[in-house]
Write a protein that holds these residues in place. Sequence first.
Motif, PDB file in Angstrom:
ATOM      1  N   ILE A  23       1.936  11.106  10.684  1.00  0.00           N
ATOM      2  CA  ILE A  23       3.097  10.083  10.545  1.00  0.00           C
ATOM      3  C   ILE A  23       3.274   9.715   9.209  1.00  0.00           C
ATOM      4  CG2 ILE A  23       4.248   8.009  11.325  1.00  0.00           C
ATOM      5  CD1 ILE A  23       2.434   8.238  13.894  1.00  0.00           C
ATOM      6  N   ALA A  24       4.287  10.119   8.581  1.00  0.00           N
ATOM      7  CA  ALA A  24       4.641   9.382   7.362  1.00  0.00           C
ATOM      8  C   ALA A  24       5.540   8.116   7.308  1.00  0.00           C
ATOM      9  CB  ALA A  24       5.547  10.521   6.592  1.00  0.00           C
ATOM     10  N   VAL A  25       4.821   7.121   6.783  1.00  0.00           N
ATOM     11  CA  VAL A  25       5.455   5.756   6.663  1.00  0.00           C
ATOM     12  C   VAL A  25       5.997   5.542   5.179  1.00  0.00           C
ATOM     13  CG1 VAL A  25       4.928   3.262   6.719  1.00  0.00           C
ATOM     14  CG2 VAL A  25       3.692   5.045   7.991  1.00  0.00           C
ATOM     15  N   PHE A  26       7.494   5.448   5.222  1.00  0.00           N
ATOM     16  CA  PHE A  26       8.017   5.542   3.962  1.00  0.00           C
ATOM     17  C   PHE A  26       8.607   4.029   3.452  1.00  0.00           C
ATOM     18  CE2 PHE A  26       8.911   9.531   6.069  1.00  0.00           C
ATOM     19  CZ  PHE A  26       8.946  10.367   4.847  1.00  0.00           C
ATOM     20  N   ARG A  27       8.570   3.805   2.174  1.00  0.00           N
ATOM     21  CA  ARG A  27       9.099   2.382   1.556  1.00  0.00           C
ATOM     22  C   ARG A  27      10.161   2.764   0.671  1.00  0.00           C
ATOM     23  NH1 ARG A  27       5.337  -1.189  -2.227  1.00  0.00           N
ATOM     24  NH2 ARG A  27       6.745  -2.905  -2.639  1.00  0.00           N
ATOM     25  N   THR A  28      11.374   1.799   0.974  1.00  0.00           N
ATOM     26  CA  THR A  28      12.577   2.136   0.163  1.00  0.00           C
ATOM     27  C   THR A  28      12.487   1.491  -0.886  1.00  0.00           C
ATOM     28  OG1 THR A  28      13.998   0.532   1.205  1.00  0.00           O
ATOM     29  CG2 THR A  28      14.201   2.632   2.106  1.00  0.00           C
ATOM     30  N   ALA A  29      13.418   1.475  -1.998  1.00  0.00           N
ATOM     31  CA  ALA A  29      13.409   0.516  -3.045  1.00  0.00           C
ATOM     32  C   ALA A  29      13.657  -0.864  -2.929  1.00  0.00           C
ATOM     33  CB  ALA A  29      14.522   0.993  -3.972  1.00  0.00           C
TER      34      ALA A  29
ATOM     35  N   ASP B  41       0.761  -1.105  -0.046  1.00  0.00           N
ATOM     36  CA  ASP B  41       0.086  -0.011   0.036  1.00  0.00           C
ATOM     37  C   ASP B  41       0.902   1.401   0.117  1.00  0.00           C
ATOM     38  OD1 ASP B  41      -2.419  -1.683  -0.029  1.00  0.00           O
ATOM     39  OD2 ASP B  41      -2.588  -1.164   2.302  1.00  0.00           O
ATOM     40  N   ILE B  42       2.258   1.138   0.300  1.00  0.00           N
ATOM     41  CA  ILE B  42       2.886   2.201   0.126  1.00  0.00           C
ATOM     42  C   ILE B  42       3.608   2.397  -0.979  1.00  0.00           C
ATOM     43  CG2 ILE B  42       4.949   3.393   1.207  1.00  0.00           C
ATOM     44  CD1 ILE B  42       4.345   1.418   3.858  1.00  0.00           C
ATOM     45  N   PRO B  43       3.791   3.278  -1.909  1.00  0.00           N
ATOM     46  CA  PRO B  43       4.496   3.166  -3.143  1.00  0.00           C
ATOM     47  C   PRO B  43       5.970   3.208  -2.811  1.00  0.00           C
ATOM     48  CG  PRO B  43       3.643   5.428  -2.803  1.00  0.00           C
ATOM     49  CD  PRO B  43       3.260   4.677  -1.697  1.00  0.00           C
ATOM     50  N   GLN B  44       6.650   2.235  -3.793  1.00  0.00           N
ATOM     51  CA  GLN B  44       8.084   2.146  -3.580  1.00  0.00           C
ATOM     52  C   GLN B  44       8.802   3.453  -3.935  1.00  0.00           C
ATOM     53  OE1 GLN B  44       9.849  -0.803  -6.151  1.00  0.00           O
ATOM     54  NE2 GLN B  44      10.473  -1.892  -4.387  1.00  0.00           N
ATOM     55  N   LEU B  45       9.678   4.087  -2.986  1.00  0.00           N
ATOM     56  CA  LEU B  45      10.260   5.379  -2.920  1.00  0.00           C
ATOM     57  C   LEU B  45       9.329   6.325  -2.897  1.00  0.00           C
ATOM     58  CD1 LEU B  45      12.904   4.693  -6.034  1.00  0.00           C
ATOM     59  CD2 LEU B  45      13.071   4.703  -3.539  1.00  0.00           C
ATOM     60  N   GLY B  46       8.376   6.120  -1.990  1.00  0.00           N
ATOM     61  CA  GLY B  46       7.445   6.910  -1.626  1.00  0.00           C
ATOM     62  C   GLY B  46       6.650   6.832  -0.206  1.00  0.00           C
ATOM     63  N   ALA B  47       5.788   7.345   0.173  1.00  0.00           N
ATOM     64  CA  ALA B  47       5.096   7.381   1.564  1.00  0.00           C
ATOM     65  C   ALA B  47       3.486   7.543   1.670  1.00  0.00           C
ATOM     66  CB  ALA B  47       5.656   8.792   2.114  1.00  0.00           C
ATOM     67  N   ARG B  48       3.276   7.058   2.871  1.00  0.00           N
ATOM     68  CA  ARG B  48       1.699   6.959   3.167  1.00  0.00           C
ATOM     69  C   ARG B  48       1.490   7.723   4.429  1.00  0.00           C
ATOM     70  NH1 ARG B  48      -2.588   2.345   2.489  1.00  0.00           N
ATOM     71  NH2 ARG B  48      -4.097   3.402   3.888  1.00  0.00           N
ATOM     72  N   VAL B  49       0.761   8.515   4.467  1.00  0.00           N
ATOM     73  CA  VAL B  49       0.350   9.347   5.700  1.00  0.00           C
ATOM     74  C   VAL B  49      -0.552   8.499   6.290  1.00  0.00           C
ATOM     75  CG1 VAL B  49      -0.230  11.589   6.774  1.00  0.00           C
ATOM     76  CG2 VAL B  49       0.890  11.672   4.599  1.00  0.00           C
ATOM     77  N   VAL B  50      -0.257   8.331   7.830  1.00  0.00           N
ATOM     78  CA  VAL B  50      -1.362   8.042   8.757  1.00  0.00           C
ATOM     79  C   VAL B  50      -1.409   8.949   9.849  1.00  0.00           C
ATOM     80  CG1 VAL B  50      -1.123   5.991  10.638  1.00  0.00           C
ATOM     81  CG2 VAL B  50       0.220   5.551   8.374  1.00  0.00           C
ATOM     82  N   ARG B  51      -2.710   9.174  10.047  1.00  0.00           N
ATOM     83  CA  ARG B  51      -3.131  10.018  11.305  1.00  0.00           C
ATOM     84  C   ARG B  51      -3.106   9.553  12.460  1.00  0.00           C
ATOM     85  NH1 ARG B  51      -3.152  13.829   7.338  1.00  0.00           N
ATOM     86  NH2 ARG B  51      -4.472  13.567   5.824  1.00  0.00           N
ATOM     87  N   SER B  52      -2.470  10.390  13.543  1.00  0.00           N
ATOM     88  CA  SER B  52      -2.342  10.028  15.015  1.00  0.00           C
ATOM     89  C   SER B  52      -2.664  11.075  15.832  1.00  0.00           C
ATOM     90  CB  SER B  52      -1.042   9.327  15.164  1.00  0.00           C
ATOM     91  OG  SER B  52      -0.247  10.292  15.629  1.00  0.00           O
ATOM     92  N   ALA B  53      -3.161  10.864  17.088  1.00  0.00           N
ATOM     93  CA  ALA B  53      -3.485  11.797  17.920  1.00  0.00           C
ATOM     94  C   ALA B  53      -2.188  12.824  18.157  1.00  0.00           C
ATOM     95  CB  ALA B  53      -4.044  11.226  19.200  1.00  0.00           C
TER      96      ALA B  53
ATOM     97  N   GLY C 171       7.793  21.525   6.841  1.00  0.00           N
ATOM     98  CA  GLY C 171       7.145  21.043   5.463  1.00  0.00           C
ATOM     99  C   GLY C 171       6.769  19.452   5.718  1.00  0.00           C
ATOM    100  N   PRO C 172       5.771  18.881   4.781  1.00  0.00           N
ATOM    101  CA  PRO C 172       5.515  17.436   4.927  1.00  0.00           C
ATOM    102  C   PRO C 172       6.447  16.415   4.185  1.00  0.00           C
ATOM    103  CG  PRO C 172       4.145  18.750   3.147  1.00  0.00           C
ATOM    104  CD  PRO C 172       4.995  19.850   3.952  1.00  0.00           C
ATOM    105  N   LEU C 173       7.044  15.966   5.174  1.00  0.00           N
ATOM    106  CA  LEU C 173       8.108  14.967   4.636  1.00  0.00           C
ATOM    107  C   LEU C 173       7.597  13.884   3.767  1.00  0.00           C
ATOM    108  CD1 LEU C 173      10.333  14.505   7.760  1.00  0.00           C
ATOM    109  CD2 LEU C 173      10.836  15.678   5.722  1.00  0.00           C
ATOM    110  N   SER C 174       6.244  13.677   3.944  1.00  0.00           N
ATOM    111  CA  SER C 174       5.533  12.372   3.079  1.00  0.00           C
ATOM    112  C   SER C 174       5.510  12.873   1.599  1.00  0.00           C
ATOM    113  CB  SER C 174       4.249  12.379   3.418  1.00  0.00           C
ATOM    114  OG  SER C 174       3.376  13.540   3.398  1.00  0.00           O
ATOM    115  N   GLN C 175       5.813  14.295   1.413  1.00  0.00           N
ATOM    116  CA  GLN C 175       5.602  14.533  -0.191  1.00  0.00           C
ATOM    117  C   GLN C 175       6.999  14.889  -0.585  1.00  0.00           C
ATOM    118  OE1 GLN C 175       3.536  18.212  -0.642  1.00  0.00           O
ATOM    119  NE2 GLN C 175       1.611  17.407   0.697  1.00  0.00           N
ATOM    120  N   GLY C 176       8.070  14.384   0.167  1.00  0.00           N
ATOM    121  CA  GLY C 176       9.431  14.492  -0.321  1.00  0.00           C
ATOM    122  C   GLY C 176      10.138  13.262  -1.185  1.00  0.00           C
ATOM    123  N   LEU C 177      11.333  13.392  -1.399  1.00  0.00           N
ATOM    124  CA  LEU C 177      11.914  12.377  -2.467  1.00  0.00           C
ATOM    125  C   LEU C 177      12.716  11.222  -1.743  1.00  0.00           C
ATOM    126  CD1 LEU C 177      12.478  11.422  -5.330  1.00  0.00           C
ATOM    127  CD2 LEU C 177      14.695  13.070  -5.149  1.00  0.00           C
ATOM    128  N   VAL C 178      12.217   9.944  -1.687  1.00  0.00           N
ATOM    129  CA  VAL C 178      12.802   9.031  -1.030  1.00  0.00           C
ATOM    130  C   VAL C 178      14.034   8.503  -2.071  1.00  0.00           C
ATOM    131  CG1 VAL C 178      12.727   6.804  -0.125  1.00  0.00           C
ATOM    132  CG2 VAL C 178      10.848   8.442   0.246  1.00  0.00           C
TER     133      VAL C 178
END
Length: 102
Positions: free
Chosen positions: A28-34, A12-24, A50-57
């Motif tokens: 939280i940005a959850v990243f997946r490497t190559a 569910d997490i794109p390779q070299l990308g991130a998915r955002v998880v909401r928490s109290a 800035g939102p790290l989830s929108q960054g380049l892995v």
Amino acid sequence: MAEWKRVCKVEDIPQLGARVVRSAEGDIAVFRTAQDAVFALRDKCPHKGGPLSQGLVHGEQVTCSLHGWKLRLDNGEAVAPDVGCARRYPTRGEGDAGVIEI
């Protein structure tokens, strides 16, 4: 976090990308490497927020899309010459299903 929370499957997490998880505590940005390693950091760059989830892995780092700060995914520390740290959250995979928990 007091206990593990299921958030998604590795797929569910794109390779070299991130998915955002909401928490109290905030997003939280959850990243997946190559290599399919998974890391989680607070979704807020220590520089200007800035939102790290929108960054380049790349490798085991993420580059913030706003000002180019690089942070290590394994510990959230900024790469020199920058100084700062994004909170790191432990992750674990469960079984063959590749379910990620933080």
